[in-house]
Design an enzyme around this catalytic site. Structure first.
Site, mmCIF file in Angstrom:
data_model
loop_
_atom_site.group_PDB
_atom_site.id
_atom_site.type_symbol
_atom_site.label_atom_id
_atom_site.label_comp_id
_atom_site.label_asym_id
_atom_site.label_seq_id
_atom_site.Cartn_x
_atom_site.Cartn_y
_atom_site.Cartn_z
ATOM 1 N N LYS A 80 0.758 -11.457 -2.555
ATOM 2 C CA LYS A 80 1.656 -11.769 -3.665
ATOM 3 C C LYS A 80 1.226 -13.009 -4.525
ATOM 4 C CE LYS A 80 3.787 -7.922 -3.084
ATOM 5 N NZ LYS A 80 3.572 -6.841 -3.946
ATOM 6 N N SER A 322 4.938 -5.840 7.494
ATOM 7 C CA SER A 322 4.086 -5.333 6.477
ATOM 8 C C SER A 322 2.625 -4.946 7.194
ATOM 9 C CB SER A 322 4.217 -5.959 5.439
ATOM 10 O OG SER A 322 3.283 -5.207 4.497
#
Length: 525
Positions: A80, A322
């Site tokens: 991100k 994740s």
């Protein structure tokens, strides 16, 4: 083979030859990072160019190669960071973000942390809206970077975060980055992540690419690049098996600005933080409609946890739930993949984001029985104590005069956690106290601090710190203060000395003890 491709295989005979032996001495590492050392003008230019690493022990089938794109190598530890840099610089370029304007975004954590970094580096105030259920370390990281974190009711899910974020943007005139619908999110991955993968693979044919969907930026951006640069590559999109929004076929409807109209009917709570919000983001929907998704894969939280741990223990690669989820899907696929397959997986972040989550629920803080056995196999001899100076009347007088001059005195070491314990308790009680840090810089000259320490020990016959005096009398240390408060012995001592304190304090005094103490009864709470 291209230079980029060679970089992905550091243990070549050529590199192995770099290990020279001179008189039996090793003069170079066998496994050296082949990248050049760079000098950066800003932390922002360190975003991207993350390593693509071949798995050597987890690939389930001979002739099938598994590679992971380790996004934890970004400056704030996740993929991100790319999104954060992309949406801010896109907004600056197009005049959407004004100097000094506050940036706001709804995030499960990683986008928020990346934006906190970018905004700190560029001088923008930043506010993150995050559901209270996401890991504690994420909100602490953002606040450490100077951001403000607004927590929302977990029952309101991701859609509630977005609603609150939009409310704040409209109320205060803040810039909302709209990560779930902002084209800059996908654009930055088509410019960086995708090209990095094909460049690193070089002449090796990339047969399969695996990633999860969260905002959809990585999925759409990388897929867009691969369709042009490597059209034969199959793109696998991963989602939780108990929240299979894409698999369901039920669509999310959007407003004109790309925001969703209502939550998705199939969504359920799942363990894969950052995946599968309770609506299908516009970027994800657009990627599916564009034909960028060849296969939808599903994984449960338990399998993601097990794969994350296996990756750490067998490959030395540390990723969170994740990454474990994506890799779990890829490993399952690799079991029956054709020989010669080369599979790339996105590992979105570092496992350190998950220390307070179920991923680490079975990882003990205390020694296991096996570790205790190892520890007991040698004597654990203590280091020698320092020799304190001789006790003098002048130094004893300083100790006694100090204790007499103040109602409460704490003799302390400046950075001692047990000293902080008694400070924390007294502050909670509103008790005023005088502190003498015997190891402070001002007492370093002529070893004066240790001279006072020797004098103090002669008065109390105690060698540990802190040492607390109340109304001129030695009271004890940190654990004594905590236990005597709980047993209601401290209260009458304070009252007899005429010391005011907060009688309404209802906390547990042990909350101030170091959490690493195995004896701390609040350690696991």
């Amino acid at each position: 083979m291209s230079e980029a491709a060679a970089v992905t295989h550091p243990l070549t005979p050529k590199n192995a030859a770099a290990v020279k032996q001179e008189g039996g001495a090793m003069t170079a590492l066998k496994s050296q990072n082949p990248l050049p050392a760079c000098r950066h003008e800003s932390i922002l230019t360190t975003v991207g160019k993350t390593p693509l690493v071949k798995l050597n022990r987890l690939s389930p089938k001979e002739g099938v190669d598994l590679y992971v794109k380790a996004e934890a190598f970004n400056p704030m530890g996740s993929v991100k960071d790319r999104l954060a840099l992309g949406v801010i610089e896109w907004a600056e370029h197009h005049g959407h973000l004004q100097p000094g304007q506050t940036v706001v975004e709804a995030s499960s954590g990683n986008t928020g942390i990346g934006l906190a970094m970018v905004c700190a580096a560029k001088g923008y105030p930043y506010v993150c809206v995050m559901a209270e259920s996401f890991s504690i370390e994420r909100r602490k990281l953002m606040r450490f970077l100077g951001a403000k974190v607004i927590l929302t009711n977990p029952a309101h899910k991701a859609s509630g975060m977005l609603i609150k974020c939009q409310e704040l943007a409209e109320k205060h005139g803040w810039f909302n980055t709209h990560q779930f619908s902002n084209e800059a999110n996908a654009w930055v991955h088509s410019q960086t992540t995708g090209p990095e993968i094909t460049e690193a693979m070089g002449e090796v044919k990339l047969t399969d690419f695996f990633c999860a969907w969260g905002t959809g930026g990585t999925l759409q951006g990388v897929a867009r690049h691969l369709r042009a640069a490597s059209p034969e590559t199959k793109i696998h999109c991963c989602e939780p098996d108990n929240a299979p929004l894409l698999f369901s076929g039920a669509k999310t409807e959007y407003q004109e600005d790309g925001r969703f109209k209502e939550p998705h009917p199939v969504w359920r709570p799942h363990l894969l933080q950052g995946w599968a919000t309770d609506f299908i983001p516009k970027l994800v929907s657009d990627a599916v409609d564009a034909g960028y998704v060849d296969h939808i894969r599903h994984v449960g939280g338990d399998s993601a946890h097990a794969t994350s741990r296996a990756l750490a223990q067998k490959e030395g690669i540390f990723t969170g739930t994740s990454g474990g989820g994506v890799l779990s899907c890829a490993v399952e696929f690799a079991k029956t993949a054709p020989e010669g397959s080369a599979i790339v997986c996105i590992l979105a972040d570092t496992g350190e984001r998950y220390l307070s989550t179920p991923l680490f629920a079975d990882i003990p803080a205390d020694m296991t029985a096996e570790e205790k056995e190892i520890a007991a196999s040698t004597p654990s001899a203590p280091p020698p104590a320092i020799t304190l100076p001789d006790v003098t009347e002048g130094n004893v007088k300083f100790v006694n005069d100090t204790n007499a001059a103040h109602k409460v005195v704490v003799w302390s070491l400046e950075y001692c956690e047990f000293c902080w314990t008694i400070f924390g308790l007294f502050k909670a009680l509103g008790v005023e106290y005088e502190v003498i840090n015997v190891d402070a810089f001002k007492y370093a000259k002529d070893n004066q601090g240790n001279k006072y320490r020797a004098a103090l020990c002669s008065v109390t016959d105690c060698k540990t710190f802190p040492q607390c005096f109340i109304d001129g009398k030695f009271f004890g240390g940190a654990a004594d203060a905590c236990m005597k408060w709980k047993s209601k012995e401290l209260q009458p001592i304070l009252e007899a000395a005429g010391i005011e304190y907060n009688k309404d304090y209802a906390g547990d005094a042990f909350e101030f003890l170091p959490k690493w103490m195995s004896q701390n009864p609040l350690r696991s709470k």
